[in-house]
Design a protein around this motif. Structure first.
Motif, PDB file in Angstrom:
ATOM      1  N   MET A 105       0.828  -1.206   0.000  1.00  0.00           N
ATOM      2  CA  MET A 105       0.000   0.000   0.000  1.00  0.00           C
ATOM      3  C   MET A 105       0.864   1.259   0.000  1.00  0.00           C
ATOM      4  SD  MET A 105      -2.757  -1.481   2.760  1.00  0.00           S
ATOM      5  CE  MET A 105      -3.858  -0.070   2.911  1.00  0.00           C
ATOM      6  N   VAL A 106       1.875   1.281   0.863  1.00  0.00           N
ATOM      7  CA  VAL A 106       2.762   2.443   0.925  1.00  0.00           C
ATOM      8  C   VAL A 106       3.544   2.591  -0.382  1.00  0.00           C
ATOM      9  CG1 VAL A 106       4.755   3.441   2.118  1.00  0.00           C
ATOM     10  CG2 VAL A 106       2.915   2.372   3.432  1.00  0.00           C
ATOM     11  N   GLU A 107       3.997   1.481  -0.931  1.00  0.00           N
ATOM     12  CA  GLU A 107       4.727   1.534  -2.199  1.00  0.00           C
ATOM     13  C   GLU A 107       3.839   2.049  -3.330  1.00  0.00           C
ATOM     14  OE1 GLU A 107       6.294  -2.372  -2.754  1.00  0.00           O
ATOM     15  OE2 GLU A 107       8.083  -1.993  -1.525  1.00  0.00           O
ATOM     16  N   ASP A 108       2.558   1.686  -3.317  1.00  0.00           N
ATOM     17  CA  ASP A 108       1.634   2.206  -4.330  1.00  0.00           C
ATOM     18  C   ASP A 108       1.558   3.728  -4.264  1.00  0.00           C
ATOM     19  OD1 ASP A 108       0.911  -0.196  -5.515  1.00  0.00           O
ATOM     20  OD2 ASP A 108      -0.838  -0.499  -4.228  1.00  0.00           O
ATOM     21  N   PHE A 114       0.760   9.739  -4.749  1.00  0.00           N
ATOM     22  CA  PHE A 114      -0.310  10.312  -3.932  1.00  0.00           C
ATOM     23  C   PHE A 114       0.015  10.126  -2.448  1.00  0.00           C
ATOM     24  CE2 PHE A 114      -1.721   5.935  -4.746  1.00  0.00           C
ATOM     25  CZ  PHE A 114      -2.142   5.496  -3.494  1.00  0.00           C
ATOM     26  N   PRO A 115      -0.346  11.105  -1.614  1.00  0.00           N
ATOM     27  CA  PRO A 115      -0.045  10.999  -0.181  1.00  0.00           C
ATOM     28  C   PRO A 115      -0.994  10.035   0.517  1.00  0.00           C
ATOM     29  CG  PRO A 115      -1.247  13.012  -0.613  1.00  0.00           C
ATOM     30  CD  PRO A 115      -0.976  12.389  -1.956  1.00  0.00           C
ATOM     31  N   PRO A 310       0.796  15.072   6.782  1.00  0.00           N
ATOM     32  CA  PRO A 310       1.517  15.764   7.859  1.00  0.00           C
ATOM     33  C   PRO A 310       2.578  14.911   8.538  1.00  0.00           C
ATOM     34  CG  PRO A 310      -0.730  15.257   8.522  1.00  0.00           C
ATOM     35  CD  PRO A 310      -0.640  14.959   7.068  1.00  0.00           C
ATOM     36  N   TYR A 311       2.465  13.605   8.442  1.00  0.00           N
ATOM     37  CA  TYR A 311       3.509  12.699   8.927  1.00  0.00           C
ATOM     38  C   TYR A 311       3.497  11.467   8.032  1.00  0.00           C
ATOM     39  CZ  TYR A 311      -0.724  11.644  11.661  1.00  0.00           C
ATOM     40  OH  TYR A 311      -2.021  11.434  12.058  1.00  0.00           O
ATOM     41  N   PRO A 312       4.634  10.791   7.918  1.00  0.00           N
ATOM     42  CA  PRO A 312       4.771   9.754   6.890  1.00  0.00           C
ATOM     43  C   PRO A 312       3.979   8.485   7.196  1.00  0.00           C
ATOM     44  CG  PRO A 312       6.765   9.907   8.207  1.00  0.00           C
ATOM     45  CD  PRO A 312       5.898  11.051   8.629  1.00  0.00           C
ATOM     46  N   ALA A 313       3.478   7.870   6.129  1.00  0.00           N
ATOM     47  CA  ALA A 313       2.759   6.602   6.263  1.00  0.00           C
ATOM     48  C   ALA A 313       3.676   5.494   6.744  1.00  0.00           C
ATOM     49  CB  ALA A 313       2.130   6.219   4.926  1.00  0.00           C
ATOM     50  N   GLU A 314       4.985   5.699   6.610  1.00  0.00           N
ATOM     51  CA  GLU A 314       5.929   4.686   7.085  1.00  0.00           C
ATOM     52  C   GLU A 314       5.830   4.479   8.595  1.00  0.00           C
ATOM     53  OE1 GLU A 314       7.377   5.560   3.044  1.00  0.00           O
ATOM     54  OE2 GLU A 314       6.558   6.780   4.681  1.00  0.00           O
ATOM     55  N   ARG A 315       5.404   5.504   9.328  1.00  0.00           N
ATOM     56  CA  ARG A 315       5.181   5.286  10.769  1.00  0.00           C
ATOM     57  C   ARG A 315       4.103   4.230  10.972  1.00  0.00           C
ATOM     58  NH1 ARG A 315       2.305   9.850  14.078  1.00  0.00           N
ATOM     59  NH2 ARG A 315       4.297  10.945  14.081  1.00  0.00           N
ATOM     60  N   SER A 344      12.638   2.790   7.045  1.00  0.00           N
ATOM     61  CA  SER A 344      13.291   4.066   7.329  1.00  0.00           C
ATOM     62  C   SER A 344      12.358   5.218   6.977  1.00  0.00           C
ATOM     63  CB  SER A 344      14.584   4.173   6.516  1.00  0.00           C
ATOM     64  OG  SER A 344      15.213   5.416   6.729  1.00  0.00           O
ATOM     65  N   TYR A 345      12.301   6.200   7.854  1.00  0.00           N
ATOM     66  CA  TYR A 345      11.528   7.406   7.549  1.00  0.00           C
ATOM     67  C   TYR A 345      11.998   8.551   8.428  1.00  0.00           C
ATOM     68  CZ  TYR A 345       8.655   6.622  11.774  1.00  0.00           C
ATOM     69  OH  TYR A 345       8.214   6.448  13.070  1.00  0.00           O
ATOM     70  N   GLN A 346      11.710   9.760   7.971  1.00  0.00           N
ATOM     71  CA  GLN A 346      12.067  10.963   8.713  1.00  0.00           C
ATOM     72  C   GLN A 346      10.846  11.480   9.464  1.00  0.00           C
ATOM     73  OE1 GLN A 346      15.174  12.708   8.998  1.00  0.00           O
ATOM     74  NE2 GLN A 346      13.924  13.554  10.645  1.00  0.00           N
ATOM     75  N   PRO A 347      10.880  11.531  10.787  1.00  0.00           N
ATOM     76  CA  PRO A 347       9.732  12.069  11.529  1.00  0.00           C
ATOM     77  C   PRO A 347       9.575  13.559  11.266  1.00  0.00           C
ATOM     78  CG  PRO A 347      11.591  11.725  12.993  1.00  0.00           C
ATOM     79  CD  PRO A 347      11.978  11.121  11.676  1.00  0.00           C
TER      80      PRO A 347
END
Length: 356
Positions: A105-108, A114-115, A310-315, A344-347
């Motif tokens: 889902m995140v890769e899509d 799209f965010p 506002p914050y990454p879906a990777e969280r 990996s993601y940037q908060p």
């Protein structure tokens, strides 16, 4: 924000979708594709909200409810691909019960540009006191307490903890690197782990000091009580759970579920160089005024208006994977290494929780 179309997967007794459609003037369509196209030939909405909870769905061997969030999401992606245009998607709670599906889902989202916003309302609700850990500060230890009894509820507590500890050193320029191992234990093993120093009683005391809803004597007649020192915590909490997280950078954190002893969600941490821990409560306004949900809707609207989450879906991705791995750890009765959770993601540098 205006609701213009709706797809409803199930209509149990008491369903209000037809009444709401008449009241607010939107259409209910038989498929997700038709809802996204508003009955026409092309994508006709500016954003999508996927609310995949409640309803009668099967459970798997880990007792995870198999909500079809992934399937709903993929049907949206099919429309985006066919129509050559994408819009932001909000996915309520964790992305999927399987990490592989959540990762897809995140890769899509990255592939089509799209965010995606997803997850719990706890990270964006008010905090008592208004605590945000400094970005890039080293954390020596952290502990989260809450209540839960299913993967759906446990997710809230895990993401609340993650939104705090993701800010640890190195912060900007050195993002979250993911989780290397997890273990979930329950019952008397939890108390034994505390006695052996695997989790910090000092941090537990700091976290519980922020709870407004200690049960037992306080609930019965309003008396204050020392849940730990009096032994009431063990008496009230008949089946505690401890979730141990080992991060890829060597940091460790613990989440305790203390059903029967409290009703609040509280966090404590000891920052490097400090003598005393910091602590706070994720404030959930009492029912029926669940205005913490409005805090989350505010973030959804922000994404729809700006085109940026506002914050990454990777969280949400990493917490979705942690939850699945924790349940597998409990079933196997052992610690599990999690190389697949090298997410990996940037908060975000700016605080995202409510303050007014």
């Amino acid at each position: 924000m205006k609701v213009v179309s709706l797809y409803v997967d199930q209509r149990p007794p008491g369903d209000q979708s037809l009444d709401r459609a008449r009241e607010f003037g939107f259409e209910i369509y038989p498929t997700i594709a038709e809802a996204l196209r508003c009955g026409g030939d092309a994508l006709a909405v500016d954003g999508v909200l996927i609310i995949g909870e409640h309803g009668e769905y099967a459970s798997n061997e880990l007792n995870q409810k198999l909500y079809p969030r992934y399937e709903f999401f993929k049907q949206c992606v099919e429309v985006f691909e066919a129509d050559g245009r994408s819009v932001p998607i909000y996915n309520d709670k964790h992305l999927s019960y399987e990490f592989e599906k959540a990762n897809e889902m995140v890769e899509d989202g990255h592939r089509l540009g799209f965010p995606i916003l997803a997850g719990s309302s706890l990270p964006v609700t008010w905090r008592l006191p208004d605590l945000e850990l400094p970005l890039g500060r080293r954390i020596e230890d952290a502990l989260m307490v809450g209540v839960g009894s299913s993967d759906a509820m446990d997710y809230h507590v895990l993401e609340a903890m993650q939104c705090m500890v993701e800010r640890r050193a190195g912060g900007q320029g050195v993002p979250e690197q993911g989780v290397s191992a997890v273990e979930l234990i329950e019952g008397d093993e939890v108390w034994a782990a505390g006695e052996n120093g695997r989790w910090s009683e000092r941090l537990l005391e700091a976290a519980l000091s922020r709870a407004d809803s200690p049960l037992g004597l306080t609930e019965e007649d309003g008396r204050t009580q020392d849940l730990i020192g009096s032994g009431e915590l063990r008496r009230l909490c008949e089946n505690p759970r401890a979730y141990f997280v080992e991060y890829a950078d060597g940091f460790k954190a613990t989440m305790l579920l203390l059903n029967g002893a409290i009703r609040d969600y509280c966090f404590a941490a000891l920052l490097e160089g400090d003598d005393e821990p910091v602590s706070m409560q994720f404030f959930l306004t009492p029912t029926p005024n669940v205005t913490y949900s409005a805090c989350l809707v505010h973030k959804i609207v922000e994404m729809l208006e700006t085109g940026v989450a506002p914050y990454p879906a990777e969280r949400t991705l990493i917490v979705s994977g942690m939850l699945e791995s924790f349940l597998k750890s409990l079933a196997a009765g052992k610690r599990l290494e999690t190389p697949h959770l090298a997410v990996s993601y940037q908060p975000p540098a700016e605080s995202q929780h409510a303050r007014y």
